[in-house]
Design an enzyme around this catalytic site. Structure first.
Site, PDB file in Angstrom:
ATOM      1  N   SER A  16       7.489  -3.861   1.279  1.00 52.13           N
ATOM      2  CA  SER A  16       6.761  -2.864   1.168  1.00 52.13           C
ATOM      3  C   SER A  16       5.440  -3.020   1.930  1.00 52.13           C
ATOM      4  O   SER A  16       5.437  -3.817   1.908  1.00 52.13           O
ATOM      5  CB  SER A  16       6.946  -1.806   0.773  1.00 52.13           C
ATOM      6  OG  SER A  16       6.100  -2.147  -0.153  1.00 52.13           O
ATOM      7  N   LYS A  17       5.048  -2.020   2.832  1.00 50.47           N
ATOM      8  CA  LYS A  17       3.778  -2.618   3.453  1.00 50.47           C
ATOM      9  C   LYS A  17       3.174  -2.889   2.718  1.00 50.47           C
ATOM     10  O   LYS A  17       1.827  -3.703   2.468  1.00 50.47           O
ATOM     11  CB  LYS A  17       3.146  -1.147   4.238  1.00 50.47           C
ATOM     12  CG  LYS A  17       4.308  -0.812   5.862  1.00 50.47           C
ATOM     13  CD  LYS A  17       3.739   0.515   5.909  1.00 50.47           C
ATOM     14  CE  LYS A  17       4.555   0.823   7.332  1.00 50.47           C
ATOM     15  NZ  LYS A  17       3.539   2.150   7.926  1.00 50.47           N
TER      16      LYS A  17
END
Length: 472
Positions: A242-243
């Site tokens: 994920s980010k």
């Protein structure tokens, strides 16, 4: 004579070039270069609502920054829609596909019935063998492929091994929509065939797509490319990237101060290996690269390791190269004061860089370390440096400034000798003198050798900065 290798990188322009896509591009590029083949670039822009010109440019820019060149002009998938439709109609003519007139309501009912019977919710082949004369008037049909009703579909995969899909679990999926536009499944197969792609290297989230695409290849009597489905990148905790883990665009890594050669090296190790080698040049990667060395297990993204590798490449880079990157980075991230300072003090920065390089892991850290060169008085002193400037230390700074005024030669040996004599006369270790001097002259606790700093910024600036802290 063996067929030349042709790989392809086929991103969708619905956002930035993310780090997983960059790794896929790298593997395709490395394999094509290793074999003396070609890597083609195809922009899969059939999602017209989400595809943007800005995203297309971001893909081009990201690949160029990473140093991953492609062969020939990029293919734009949407522009080939007529060719895709042509193949769908050829499959109709071959008896390998058929028109389906089911309404959305009928399809929803099929899915519900399948669920109620404990079966996967899929199309039941209602129009597969019906007479076209039964077609309802005024209904635009879709075209569905005739998937094999029984048997197995085998994917011979360099990473996953032999993957077997039961044909009965595949329905007659749509290849051409009622508006005449192709589906992803059809467009990919037609494009790969027409582009002469011999090897497909992509994420293992496409593995189930491979079975459906092989149905189309076989229906057309086309060669099926060799396939390698690589595991996706996970975060350090094993969860999907994920980010917060690092699932960012390539341009974000450039803005965070990573060098392209470091990112290439690091990404290569996320899913491919050559013994225990951690650091290797791009030339070595190309020389060593093989599909059989791709890993089956998911790789975990680790910023600590990436920083370590980046630090290696920063130490190896020439000062001129780093100076140019520092200037570009400062401007790109909006640090105009740093950009102006670097530009106005180019020669000093170049002289200082060999001292700075071993102390930085990113280009942003290099910029921070170089700020002492062009800092405006009075310097901003960070918390760690301020802790060094006790009243006693400030008194020593002021006293040493007076000693410095008497030095004839403004050189590192002369200043070093003066500092040692000063420390000995006061019964201090040299560090007790040097650390407060560093804090006063740079505003930080990390810098090149402090006597080198004095020579770099000059006698007048040195004395002025010391007096600022000795007599605030």
């Amino acid at each position: 004579m063996a067929t030349p290798v042709v790989t392809r990188f086929a991103p969708s322009p619905t956002g930035y070039l993310h780090i997983g896509g960059a790794r896929t591009a790298l593997f395709n590029w490395a394999f094509s270069r290793h074999t003396g083949g070609k890597m083609l670039l195809r922009i899969e822009d059939t999602d017209r609502e989400r595809s943007t010109d800005g995203a297309v440019q971001a893909i081009f820019d990201g690949l160029k920054w990473l140093g991953l060149d492609w062969d020939g002009e990029p293919f734009m998938q949407f522009s080939r829609a007529a060719r895709h439709a042509e193949v769908a109609n050829e499959l109709l003519a071959r008896g390998q596909a058929y028109h389906c007139y089911c309404s959305p309501e009928e399809l929803a009912e099929m899915r519900e019935t399948a669920r109620a019977n404990g079966q996967p919710p899929r199309y039941n082949g209602y129009w597969r063998d019906r007479d076209p004369s039964e077609a309802p008037a005024g209904v635009a049909p879709v075209i569905r492929i005739k998937a094999p009703p029984s048997g197995e579909i085998r994917v011979h995969d360099h990473v996953q091994g032999e993957v077997v899909f039961k044909a009965e679990n595949l329905d007659d999926f749509i290849i051409l929509r009622s508006d005449g536009t192709p589906t992803y499944m059809l467009a990919v197969v037609v494009d790969d065939h027409d582009m002469g792609v011999t090897h497909i290297i992509r994420g293992d989230d496409h593995l189930t797509n491979a079975a459906r695409q092989i149905v189309i290849y076989n229906s057309m009597g086309w060669f099926v490319p060799e396939m390698s489905h690589i595991p996706l990148i996970h975060g350090p905790d094993g969860a999907k990237l994920s980010k917060r883990h690092g699932a960012l665009g390539v341009e974000s890594y450039r803005q965070m101060g990573y060098l392209p050669e470091a990112l290439r090296n690091y990404l290569a190790r996320l899913g491919w290996s050559h013994g225990d080698d951690e650091i290797f040049s791009t030339e070595q990667m190309v020389e060593w690269f093989s599909l059989d060395a791709l890993n089956k297990g998911a790789a975990r993204f680790d910023f600590v390791k990436l920083e370590s590798i980046n630090g290696h490449y920063i130490r190896e880079a020439t000062p001129q190269r780093l100076y140019d990157v520092m200037l570009e980075t400062a401007q790109e991230v909006g640090r105009q004061t740093d950009a102006d300072g670097l530009r106005a003090n180019r020669e000093t920065a170049l002289i200082a860089l060999p001292e700075l390089q071993p102390r930085a892991k990113t280009v942003l850290e290099l910029i921070d370390l170089a700020q002492f060169i062009y800092a405006v008085r009075p310097l901003a002193i960070d918390a760690a440096a301020a802790a060094q400037l006790t009243p006693e230390a400030k008194a020593n700074v002021g006293a040493f400034a007076e000693v410095l005024r008497t030095i004839d030669e403004w050189t590192v040996p002369a200043i070093d000798a003066a500092a040692r004599s000063f420390a000995e006369a006061r019964g201090l270790k040299l560090g007790k003198v040097a650390q407060p001097l560093r804090a006063a002259l740079t505003g930080r606790t990390i810098s090149p050798g402090i006597f080198e700093v004095m020579v770099l910024i000059g006698r007048d600036e040195t004395l002025a900065r010391l007096e600022d802290q000795a007599n605030p």
